[in-house]
Write a protein that holds these residues in place. Structure first.
Motif, mmCIF file in Angstrom:
data_model
loop_
_atom_site.group_PDB
_atom_site.id
_atom_site.type_symbol
_atom_site.label_atom_id
_atom_site.label_comp_id
_atom_site.label_asym_id
_atom_site.label_seq_id
_atom_site.Cartn_x
_atom_site.Cartn_y
_atom_site.Cartn_z
ATOM 1 N N ILE A 151 -9.769 -40.151 34.407
ATOM 2 C CA ILE A 151 -10.897 -40.304 33.493
ATOM 3 C C ILE A 151 -11.225 -38.936 32.907
ATOM 4 O O ILE A 151 -11.569 -38.002 33.633
ATOM 5 C CB ILE A 151 -12.128 -40.885 34.208
ATOM 6 C CG1 ILE A 151 -11.784 -42.269 34.761
ATOM 7 C CG2 ILE A 151 -13.320 -40.952 33.267
ATOM 8 C CD1 ILE A 151 -12.810 -42.838 35.720
ATOM 9 N N ILE A 152 -11.095 -38.834 31.595
ATOM 10 C CA ILE A 152 -11.449 -37.603 30.901
ATOM 11 C C ILE A 152 -12.905 -37.737 30.474
ATOM 12 O O ILE A 152 -13.246 -38.582 29.645
ATOM 13 C CB ILE A 152 -10.522 -37.360 29.699
ATOM 14 C CG1 ILE A 152 -9.092 -37.188 30.195
ATOM 15 C CG2 ILE A 152 -10.982 -36.149 28.902
ATOM 16 C CD1 ILE A 152 -8.060 -37.082 29.108
ATOM 17 N N SER A 153 -13.763 -36.914 31.046
ATOM 18 C CA SER A 153 -15.193 -37.037 30.779
ATOM 19 C C SER A 153 -15.644 -36.216 29.577
ATOM 20 O O SER A 153 -16.637 -36.569 28.929
ATOM 21 C CB SER A 153 -16.004 -36.648 32.011
ATOM 22 O OG SER A 153 -15.659 -35.348 32.445
ATOM 23 N N ASN A 154 -14.932 -35.139 29.258
ATOM 24 C CA ASN A 154 -15.330 -34.326 28.116
ATOM 25 C C ASN A 154 -14.167 -33.436 27.684
ATOM 26 O O ASN A 154 -13.348 -33.030 28.496
ATOM 27 C CB ASN A 154 -16.531 -33.442 28.472
ATOM 28 C CG ASN A 154 -17.193 -32.847 27.250
ATOM 29 O OD1 ASN A 154 -17.085 -33.369 26.150
ATOM 30 N ND2 ASN A 154 -17.884 -31.737 27.436
ATOM 31 N N VAL A 155 -14.116 -33.157 26.385
ATOM 32 C CA VAL A 155 -13.168 -32.196 25.829
ATOM 33 C C VAL A 155 -13.957 -31.385 24.813
ATOM 34 O O VAL A 155 -14.604 -31.949 23.936
ATOM 35 C CB VAL A 155 -11.963 -32.883 25.150
ATOM 36 C CG1 VAL A 155 -11.000 -31.851 24.593
ATOM 37 C CG2 VAL A 155 -11.244 -33.801 26.129
ATOM 38 N N LYS A 156 -13.910 -30.066 24.951
ATOM 39 C CA LYS A 156 -14.725 -29.205 24.102
ATOM 40 C C LYS A 156 -13.890 -28.062 23.553
ATOM 41 O O LYS A 156 -13.206 -27.374 24.301
ATOM 42 C CB LYS A 156 -15.893 -28.658 24.924
ATOM 43 C CG LYS A 156 -16.882 -27.828 24.142
ATOM 44 C CD LYS A 156 -18.090 -27.542 24.991
ATOM 45 C CE LYS A 156 -19.077 -26.591 24.387
ATOM 46 N NZ LYS A 156 -19.470 -26.717 23.066
#
Length: 147
Positions: free
Chosen positions: A65-70
Motif C-alpha cells: 500500500i503506497i500511502s503517499n508520494v511527494k
C-alpha cells in the motif's frame, strides 16, 4: 580451554540465530522493488515532455500500500496507484517535471508505503533543460493589406 571454546561456539550460534530472525522479518510482508531508481533525461529542450514512469513490483508476500508520494518541489508532480498492489503484481509511479524551467534537474520523489524492505523509497530524476527560445516578432512586409 574447553569452557572458552564452548562459550565461543554459543556466541557464534546466538549471533547466527539473530541474523536469521532479522532476515525473516524483512522477507515477510510487502516488498517494493524498482526496475531503476534514477532516471537521467539527459539534455531536454525547453518545454519538452518531462514525464517519466518508474516501474515497480511487489516481491513480498502481502499487499503493498503506497500511502503517499511527494515531489521534492512544486516542479516535480507524481501520480501513483491508490489501490493495494498484490504480491507478484506491478505498478507505476509517474513523475512529471515542469520543463519550462531552464537549468540542471536533480529532484527526488519520496514514496511512503508499508514495504517491509524500504518504507520510504526515494527515486530521483536528473538532466538538464535548455534555455528558453527567443521569441521573434513577425516581420511585416511593405504593401501588405489589412483585409
Amino acid at each position: 580451554m574447553k569452557k572458552g571454546i564452548i562459550a565461543l561456539a554459543m556466541a557464534i550460534g546466538a549471533a547466527f540465530s539473530m541474523n536469521q530472525t532479522i532476515a525473516q522479518e524483512v522477507v515477510n510482508g510487502p516488498k517494493i522493488e524498482f526496475k531503476k531508481d534514477v532516471h537521467d533525461y539527459g539534455e531536454l529542450k525547453y518545454g519538452a515532455n518531462g514525464t517519466y514512469t518508474f516501474d515497480f513490483k511487489n516481491t513480498g508476500n502481502a499487499p503493498l500500500i503506497i500511502s503517499n508520494v511527494k515531489g521534492s518541489c512544486n516542479c516535480t508532480v507524481p501520480s501513483w496507484p491508490k489501490e493495494p498492489i498484490n504480491p507478484g503484481e506491478t505498478g507505476k509511479i509517474t513523475v512529471h517535471y515542469d520543463t519550462k524551467r531552464s537549468g540542471v534537474i536533480n529532484k527526488s520523489v519520496t514514496i511512503t508505503s508499508n514495504a517491509a524492505n524500504d518504507p520510504s523509497k526515494i527515486p530521483r530524476i536528473k538532466g538538464n533543460v535548455g534555455d528558453k527560445p527567443e521569441t521573434v516578432a513577425p516581420v511585416k512586409t511593405a504593401g501588405a493589406s489589412a483585409n
